[in-house]
Write a protein that holds these residues in place. Structure first.
Motif, PDB file in Angstrom:
ATOM      1  N   UNK A 346       7.123  -5.231   0.944  1.00 20.87           N
ATOM      2  CA  UNK A 346       6.894  -5.320   2.378  1.00 20.87           C
ATOM      3  C   UNK A 346       6.535  -3.960   2.957  1.00 20.87           C
ATOM      4  N   UNK A 347       7.204  -2.935   2.485  1.00 20.07           N
ATOM      5  CA  UNK A 347       6.881  -1.586   2.946  1.00 20.07           C
ATOM      6  C   UNK A 347       5.457  -1.213   2.562  1.00 20.07           C
ATOM      7  N   UNK A 348       5.053  -1.617   1.343  1.00 21.98           N
ATOM      8  CA  UNK A 348       3.685  -1.343   0.905  1.00 21.98           C
ATOM      9  C   UNK A 348       2.676  -2.066   1.787  1.00 21.98           C
ATOM     10  N   UNK A 349       2.985  -3.304   2.163  1.00 18.30           N
ATOM     11  CA  UNK A 349       2.071  -4.064   3.024  1.00 18.30           C
ATOM     12  C   UNK A 349       1.969  -3.433   4.406  1.00 18.30           C
ATOM     13  N   UNK A 350       3.104  -3.013   4.946  1.00 12.03           N
ATOM     14  CA  UNK A 350       3.082  -2.381   6.267  1.00 12.03           C
ATOM     15  C   UNK A 350       2.260  -1.089   6.241  1.00 12.03           C
ATOM     16  N   UNK A 351       2.463  -0.294   5.191  1.00 11.98           N
ATOM     17  CA  UNK A 351       1.703   0.959   5.082  1.00 11.98           C
ATOM     18  C   UNK A 351       0.217   0.678   4.855  1.00 11.98           C
ATOM     19  N   UNK A 352      -0.078  -0.369   4.068  1.00 14.75           N
ATOM     20  CA  UNK A 352      -1.481  -0.714   3.816  1.00 14.75           C
ATOM     21  C   UNK A 352      -2.177  -1.118   5.098  1.00 14.75           C
ATOM     22  N   UNK A 353      -1.484  -1.870   5.957  1.00 13.00           N
ATOM     23  CA  UNK A 353      -2.073  -2.238   7.248  1.00 13.00           C
ATOM     24  C   UNK A 353      -2.425  -0.985   8.051  1.00 13.00           C
ATOM     25  N   UNK A 354      -1.539  -0.014   8.034  1.00 14.79           N
ATOM     26  CA  UNK A 354      -1.789   1.228   8.765  1.00 14.79           C
ATOM     27  C   UNK A 354      -2.990   1.971   8.182  1.00 14.79           C
ATOM     28  N   UNK A 355      -3.087   2.017   6.850  1.00 16.13           N
ATOM     29  CA  UNK A 355      -4.239   2.659   6.217  1.00 16.13           C
ATOM     30  C   UNK A 355      -5.536   1.952   6.583  1.00 16.13           C
ATOM     31  N   UNK A 356      -5.518   0.616   6.578  1.00 14.18           N
ATOM     32  CA  UNK A 356      -6.720  -0.147   6.926  1.00 14.18           C
ATOM     33  C   UNK A 356      -7.134   0.155   8.350  1.00 14.18           C
ATOM     34  N   UNK A 357      -6.175   0.196   9.254  1.00 12.11           N
ATOM     35  CA  UNK A 357      -6.484   0.469  10.655  1.00 12.11           C
ATOM     36  C   UNK A 357      -7.077   1.851  10.839  1.00 12.11           C
ATOM     37  N   UNK A 358      -6.674   2.801   9.992  1.00 16.48           N
ATOM     38  CA  UNK A 358      -7.201   4.170  10.095  1.00 16.48           C
ATOM     39  C   UNK A 358      -8.517   4.345   9.360  1.00 16.48           C
ATOM     40  N   UNK A 359      -8.979   3.291   8.676  1.00 12.90           N
ATOM     41  CA  UNK A 359     -10.209   3.401   7.909  1.00 12.90           C
ATOM     42  C   UNK A 359     -10.011   3.988   6.533  1.00 12.90           C
ATOM     43  N   UNK A 360      -8.760   4.073   6.069  1.00 20.75           N
ATOM     44  CA  UNK A 360      -8.449   4.636   4.749  1.00 20.75           C
ATOM     45  C   UNK A 360      -8.336   3.477   3.749  1.00 20.75           C
ATOM     46  N   UNK A 362      -9.507   2.954   0.637  1.00 24.17           N
ATOM     47  CA  UNK A 362      -9.156   3.223  -0.748  1.00 24.17           C
ATOM     48  C   UNK A 362      -7.652   3.374  -0.932  1.00 24.17           C
ATOM     49  N   UNK A 363      -7.019   4.099   0.004  1.00 22.61           N
ATOM     50  CA  UNK A 363      -5.575   4.265  -0.079  1.00 22.61           C
ATOM     51  C   UNK A 363      -4.861   2.926   0.060  1.00 22.61           C
ATOM     52  N   UNK A 364      -5.355   2.087   0.986  1.00 18.12           N
ATOM     53  CA  UNK A 364      -4.739   0.775   1.188  1.00 18.12           C
ATOM     54  C   UNK A 364      -4.852  -0.068  -0.071  1.00 18.12           C
ATOM     55  N   UNK A 365      -6.044  -0.091  -0.675  1.00 17.19           N
ATOM     56  CA  UNK A 365      -6.251  -0.906  -1.869  1.00 17.19           C
ATOM     57  C   UNK A 365      -5.365  -0.431  -3.015  1.00 17.19           C
ATOM     58  N   UNK A 366      -5.274   0.889  -3.199  1.00 12.69           N
ATOM     59  CA  UNK A 366      -4.442   1.413  -4.271  1.00 12.69           C
ATOM     60  C   UNK A 366      -2.979   1.045  -4.094  1.00 12.69           C
ATOM     61  N   UNK A 367      -2.493   1.133  -2.860  1.00 14.21           N
ATOM     62  CA  UNK A 367      -1.103   0.800  -2.588  1.00 14.21           C
ATOM     63  C   UNK A 367      -0.819  -0.683  -2.832  1.00 14.21           C
ATOM     64  N   UNK A 368      -1.767  -1.543  -2.433  1.00 13.25           N
ATOM     65  CA  UNK A 368      -1.573  -2.983  -2.596  1.00 13.25           C
ATOM     66  C   UNK A 368      -1.630  -3.389  -4.065  1.00 13.25           C
ATOM     67  N   UNK A 369      -2.533  -2.782  -4.830  1.00 10.14           N
ATOM     68  CA  UNK A 369      -2.614  -3.092  -6.268  1.00 10.14           C
ATOM     69  C   UNK A 369      -1.329  -2.674  -6.980  1.00 10.14           C
TER      70      UNK A 369
END
Length: 478
Positions: A346-360, A362-369
């Motif tokens: 869940x923490x990874x998903x929350x952080x990934x949402x933040x990365x996506x919103x910032x346009x990051x 690659x970071x979001x995809x890496x965290x989710x994988x």
């Protein structure tokens, strides 16, 4: 061949040029447009005598001697093709619904203002002027002001001239030709009754101040087929700021393939005849439900190169700053053995949402994988991974992610919608139609999932209407 090698675009130069162009104009070049960018750069580099593209970058990135050339490059790269009465259903809606509504509400002031942003050579603002004169009662008793703006000074010179060759009037019927044009030099010039309503000026939607002081608050803004060239972050920034120079109850016209999906909470989607238009709620509607609010808009960063003073200049606009509700998904009985892993996922998903919103992305995809590797399959993770890939223009990967999400949760309405959008972007129109149909049925049948926080504050009937509009539009092209 030697000339081609001379102006090769290396990966590092691609990144430097695309970043500079985005910062200066909002225009975004993804890797799929690398050859288009290279050709445009090579053309201008030859003209100024640059040895290669690296040398050309050094020249245009110089704040003093390269500024004028940077403007010329932006003009060269921006798309200038347009026509009169482009997208007829929208101008039918303008004549039948929008102008009559404005006339009723603004009768005491008898003042109408329209802004055509990204107007190119002027066909759009002149079409707005024709539409106003077609239906406005006693037009001489009203003050009608139409502003056309564009990046390209050459395009604006043509617009100011008001002369067009025969081929440019292909969509203008005989009645409007007789009423609003006169033959001249083998083409047609707009009549004085039309040209006196319209003025043109250069304007950069990302860098320049909003035209509120020089023009005033608008009753309708046309920004059609412009934001498709921006990143999602920059488009959000531009669309939000349109609201600052729009009167309550004003209208926003976008291109037929452009939507405010997950972009702004400041407008409502309204169906006017055969067209969908966005509308800023009136003062009496303050607090009413709008189309797609996105709480993350309040805390999202500014596009690269944009100063904070631009965001707060108009009315000292502020967001409430309330954090989004915590995401509390109930554990699935089939996954009770995996509960220990849930907090980290869940923490990874929350952080990934933040990365996506910032346009990051690659970071979001890496965290989710990495989260997927640590536990059982999760529909939400695959959906977020699809979003990251979609926004990074990795569309084949996005399709597979959205399909996996739907395999795990067939009621995940947003996955159908985004899958349809990806199919539309890649020209697979029959597949897009099918998935928009699935999305519409799913939105209608299934209440929003507990984790779909984006759906908490807007009317799903608007999404169903949007799906229906997409289906009808795509059927005409499929």
């Amino acid at each position: 061949m030697a000339m081609s090698r001379q102006f090769e675009l290396s990966e590092s130069d691609f990144r430097r040029f695309s970043q500079l162009i985005e910062q200066s104009s909002g225009i975004y070049f993804g890797h799929d447009k690398a050859e288009v960018l290279r050709a445009g750069l090579a053309s201008r580099a030859r003209i100024v005598g640059a040895a290669d593209l690296s040398n050309y970058y050094d020249f245009i990135s110089n704040k003093f001697r390269g500024r004028q050339e940077l403007r010329r490059l932006l003009e060269h790269l921006s798309v200038q093709e347009t026509q009169f009465f482009r997208n007829p259903p929208q101008f039918e809606a303008l004549r039948k619904y929008v102008i009559p509504d404005l006339v009723r509400r603004k009768a005491p002031q008898r003042l109408l203002r329209f802004w055509c942003a990204g107007c190119s050579t002027g066909e759009e603002p002149y079409t707005v002027a024709m539409s106003v004169l077609d239906v406005l009662p006693q037009p001489d008793s009203w003050s009608v002001q139409i502003l056309g703006t564009d990046l390209s000074e050459e395009a604006l010179r043509q617009a100011n001239r008001g002369w067009y060759p025969e081929r440019k009037l292909a969509a203008v019927d005989s009645l409007h030709r007789r009423r609003y044009f006169q033959r001249e030099d083998g083409g047609y010039r707009v009549v004085e009754a039309l040209s006196r309503l319209v003025r043109f000026q250069r304007h950069n939607l990302v860098e320049d101040p909003l035209p509120a002081d020089s023009f005033g608050a608008c009753d309708a803004i046309f920004c059609r087929n412009v934001i498709i060239y921006f990143t999602h972050e920059t488009a959000k920034f531009v669309i939000e700021h349109f609201s600052d120079v729009m009167n309550p109850g004003g209208f926003l016209f976008l291109g037929h393939s452009e939507t405010l999906w997950k972009m702004s909470a400041k407008y409502a989607l309204v169906e006017l005849g055969d067209a969908f238009i966005y509308r800023k709620p009136g003062a009496e509607e303050e607090g009413s439900r709008c189309f797609i609010p996105d709480r993350r808009l309040c805390s999202s960063g500014l596009p690269a190169g944009v100063g904070l003073e631009r965001r707060i200049a108009a009315g000292d606009r502020r967001c409430g700053g309330q954090p989004a509700p915590e995401n509390k998904k109930q554990p699935d009985a089939r996954r009770r053995d995996d509960e220990d892993a849930r907090p980290s996922r869940q923490k990874a998903k929350d952080k990934a949402r933040l990365h996506i919103d910032r346009g990051e992305f690659g970071q979001a995809a890496g965290m989710l994988k990495q989260a997927l590797e640590s536990g059982a399959a999760d529909a939400e993770i695959f959906f977020l991974l699809g979003l990251a890939h979609e926004k990074a223009d990795e569309l084949d990967e996005a399709v597979e992610d959205f399909r996996r999400a739907l395999y795990l949760d067939a009621n995940l309405s947003l996955a159908y919608f985004h899958l349809a959008s990806v199919f539309e972007q890649t020209g697979r129109l029959k597949h897009a139609i099918r998935e928009y149909q699935n999305a519409g049925r799913s939105f209608d049948k299934n209440p929003p999932g507990a984790w779909e926080t984006e759906l908490e504050a807007f009317d799903t009937s608007s999404l169903i209407s949007l799906c229906r509009h997409k289906i009808e539009t795509l059927k005409q092209s499929a």
